[in-house]
Motif scaffolding. Structure first.
Motif, PDB file in Angstrom:
ATOM      1  N   ALA A  92      53.967  61.779  35.298  1.00  0.00           N
ATOM      2  CA  ALA A  92      53.800  61.216  34.256  1.00  0.00           C
ATOM      3  C   ALA A  92      54.442  62.258  33.045  1.00  0.00           C
ATOM      4  O   ALA A  92      54.754  63.324  33.363  1.00  0.00           O
ATOM      5  CB  ALA A  92      52.413  61.388  33.702  1.00  0.00           C
ATOM      6  N   ARG A  93      55.001  61.403  32.084  1.00  0.00           N
ATOM      7  CA  ARG A  93      55.830  62.202  30.985  1.00  0.00           C
ATOM      8  C   ARG A  93      54.862  62.267  29.835  1.00  0.00           C
ATOM      9  O   ARG A  93      54.153  61.261  29.404  1.00  0.00           O
ATOM     10  CB  ARG A  93      57.043  61.291  30.574  1.00  0.00           C
ATOM     11  CG  ARG A  93      57.853  62.202  29.728  1.00  0.00           C
ATOM     12  CD  ARG A  93      59.266  61.599  29.514  1.00  0.00           C
ATOM     13  NE  ARG A  93      59.180  60.411  28.609  1.00  0.00           N
ATOM     14  CZ  ARG A  93      59.492  60.330  27.632  1.00  0.00           C
ATOM     15  NH1 ARG A  93      60.184  61.230  26.865  1.00  0.00           N
ATOM     16  NH2 ARG A  93      59.138  59.237  26.980  1.00  0.00           N
ATOM     17  N   LEU A  94      54.648  63.300  29.364  1.00  0.00           N
ATOM     18  CA  LEU A  94      53.607  63.775  28.047  1.00  0.00           C
ATOM     19  C   LEU A  94      54.209  64.146  26.897  1.00  0.00           C
ATOM     20  O   LEU A  94      55.341  64.705  26.908  1.00  0.00           O
ATOM     21  CB  LEU A  94      52.690  64.855  28.633  1.00  0.00           C
ATOM     22  CG  LEU A  94      51.956  64.751  29.663  1.00  0.00           C
ATOM     23  CD1 LEU A  94      51.284  66.029  30.086  1.00  0.00           C
ATOM     24  CD2 LEU A  94      50.895  63.420  29.820  1.00  0.00           C
ATOM     25  N   GLU A  95      53.817  63.803  25.670  1.00  0.00           N
ATOM     26  CA  GLU A  95      54.341  64.222  24.727  1.00  0.00           C
ATOM     27  C   GLU A  95      54.376  65.775  24.405  1.00  0.00           C
ATOM     28  O   GLU A  95      53.586  66.386  25.017  1.00  0.00           O
ATOM     29  CB  GLU A  95      53.700  63.796  23.339  1.00  0.00           C
ATOM     30  CG  GLU A  95      52.440  64.492  23.136  1.00  0.00           C
ATOM     31  CD  GLU A  95      51.454  63.647  21.837  1.00  0.00           C
ATOM     32  OE1 GLU A  95      52.104  62.843  21.265  1.00  0.00           O
ATOM     33  OE2 GLU A  95      50.316  64.092  21.514  1.00  0.00           O
ATOM     34  N   GLU A  96      55.226  66.352  23.575  1.00  0.00           N
ATOM     35  CA  GLU A  96      55.189  67.782  23.265  1.00  0.00           C
ATOM     36  C   GLU A  96      54.018  68.619  22.902  1.00  0.00           C
ATOM     37  O   GLU A  96      53.243  67.737  21.948  1.00  0.00           O
ATOM     38  CB  GLU A  96      56.305  68.368  22.620  1.00  0.00           C
ATOM     39  CG  GLU A  96      57.800  67.848  23.053  1.00  0.00           C
ATOM     40  CD  GLU A  96      58.312  68.588  24.373  1.00  0.00           C
ATOM     41  OE1 GLU A  96      58.098  69.749  24.457  1.00  0.00           O
ATOM     42  OE2 GLU A  96      58.956  67.861  25.132  1.00  0.00           O
ATOM     43  N   LEU A  97      53.551  69.645  23.333  1.00  0.00           N
ATOM     44  CA  LEU A  97      52.475  70.312  22.428  1.00  0.00           C
ATOM     45  C   LEU A  97      52.511  70.559  21.166  1.00  0.00           C
ATOM     46  O   LEU A  97      51.497  70.320  20.588  1.00  0.00           O
ATOM     47  CB  LEU A  97      52.396  71.816  23.121  1.00  0.00           C
ATOM     48  CG  LEU A  97      51.128  72.509  22.835  1.00  0.00           C
ATOM     49  CD1 LEU A  97      49.702  71.840  23.519  1.00  0.00           C
ATOM     50  CD2 LEU A  97      51.292  74.023  23.310  1.00  0.00           C
ATOM     51  N   ASN A  98      53.666  70.509  20.724  1.00  0.00           N
ATOM     52  CA  ASN A  98      54.075  70.654  19.260  1.00  0.00           C
ATOM     53  C   ASN A  98      53.366  69.430  18.533  1.00  0.00           C
ATOM     54  O   ASN A  98      52.988  69.339  17.478  1.00  0.00           O
ATOM     55  CB  ASN A  98      55.307  70.907  18.706  1.00  0.00           C
ATOM     56  CG  ASN A  98      55.778  71.358  17.319  1.00  0.00           C
ATOM     57  OD1 ASN A  98      54.768  72.212  16.911  1.00  0.00           O
ATOM     58  ND2 ASN A  98      56.608  70.993  16.721  1.00  0.00           N
ATOM     59  N   ASP A  99      53.606  68.279  19.166  1.00  0.00           N
ATOM     60  CA  ASP A  99      52.879  66.923  18.567  1.00  0.00           C
ATOM     61  C   ASP A  99      51.445  67.058  18.427  1.00  0.00           C
ATOM     62  O   ASP A  99      50.783  66.571  17.533  1.00  0.00           O
ATOM     63  CB  ASP A  99      53.591  65.731  19.497  1.00  0.00           C
ATOM     64  CG  ASP A  99      55.010  65.399  19.391  1.00  0.00           C
ATOM     65  OD1 ASP A  99      55.363  65.704  18.540  1.00  0.00           O
ATOM     66  OD2 ASP A  99      55.452  65.191  20.161  1.00  0.00           O
ATOM     67  N   SER A 100      50.777  67.527  19.451  1.00  0.00           N
ATOM     68  CA  SER A 100      49.477  67.782  19.482  1.00  0.00           C
ATOM     69  C   SER A 100      49.069  68.747  18.407  1.00  0.00           C
ATOM     70  O   SER A 100      47.951  68.458  17.487  1.00  0.00           O
ATOM     71  CB  SER A 100      48.857  68.504  20.817  1.00  0.00           C
ATOM     72  OG  SER A 100      49.180  67.566  21.888  1.00  0.00           O
ATOM     73  N   LEU A 101      49.779  69.865  18.214  1.00  0.00           N
ATOM     74  CA  LEU A 101      49.502  70.661  16.901  1.00  0.00           C
ATOM     75  C   LEU A 101      49.670  70.056  15.749  1.00  0.00           C
ATOM     76  O   LEU A 101      48.818  70.108  14.766  1.00  0.00           O
ATOM     77  CB  LEU A 101      50.564  71.841  17.283  1.00  0.00           C
ATOM     78  CG  LEU A 101      50.464  73.045  15.982  1.00  0.00           C
ATOM     79  CD1 LEU A 101      49.232  73.582  15.840  1.00  0.00           C
ATOM     80  CD2 LEU A 101      51.536  73.935  16.212  1.00  0.00           C
TER      81      LEU A 101
END
Length: 87
Positions: free
Chosen positions: A21-30
């Protein structure tokens, strides 16, 4: 009362037979965490980065699952997310 909210990177694409699976970057969660904090009337106690295995598997309950399993015979994917502790 102490509470927490998790900001887990969202799946951008599901895993396939030959691909992860491809996930969004952690920075997007931040960014989502910062927006949520700005919009709430809360007292932030702590912000941490948590790493857990397999939270996106259909057999797991995500970041709040208390029994996330791994196995030596199968691959495990470890995921980093942001947890905000607040009052």
């Amino acid at each position: 009362m102490i509470k927490f909210k998790d900001f887990v990177p969202k799946e951008v694409t599901k895993a396939g037979f030959f691909s992860s699976a491809r996930l969004e970057e952690l920075n997007d969660s931040l960014k989502r965490a910062n927006i949520w904090i700005e919009n709430q009337n809360i007292n932030v106690l702590n912000i941490e980065t948590v790493v857990l295995p397999n939270i996106h598997r259909s057999s797991e309950e995500g970041s709040t699952d208390t029994d996330i399993t791994t196995s030596g015979d199968m691959s495990s994917n470890w995921h980093q997310f942001i947890r905000v502790w607040y009052k």
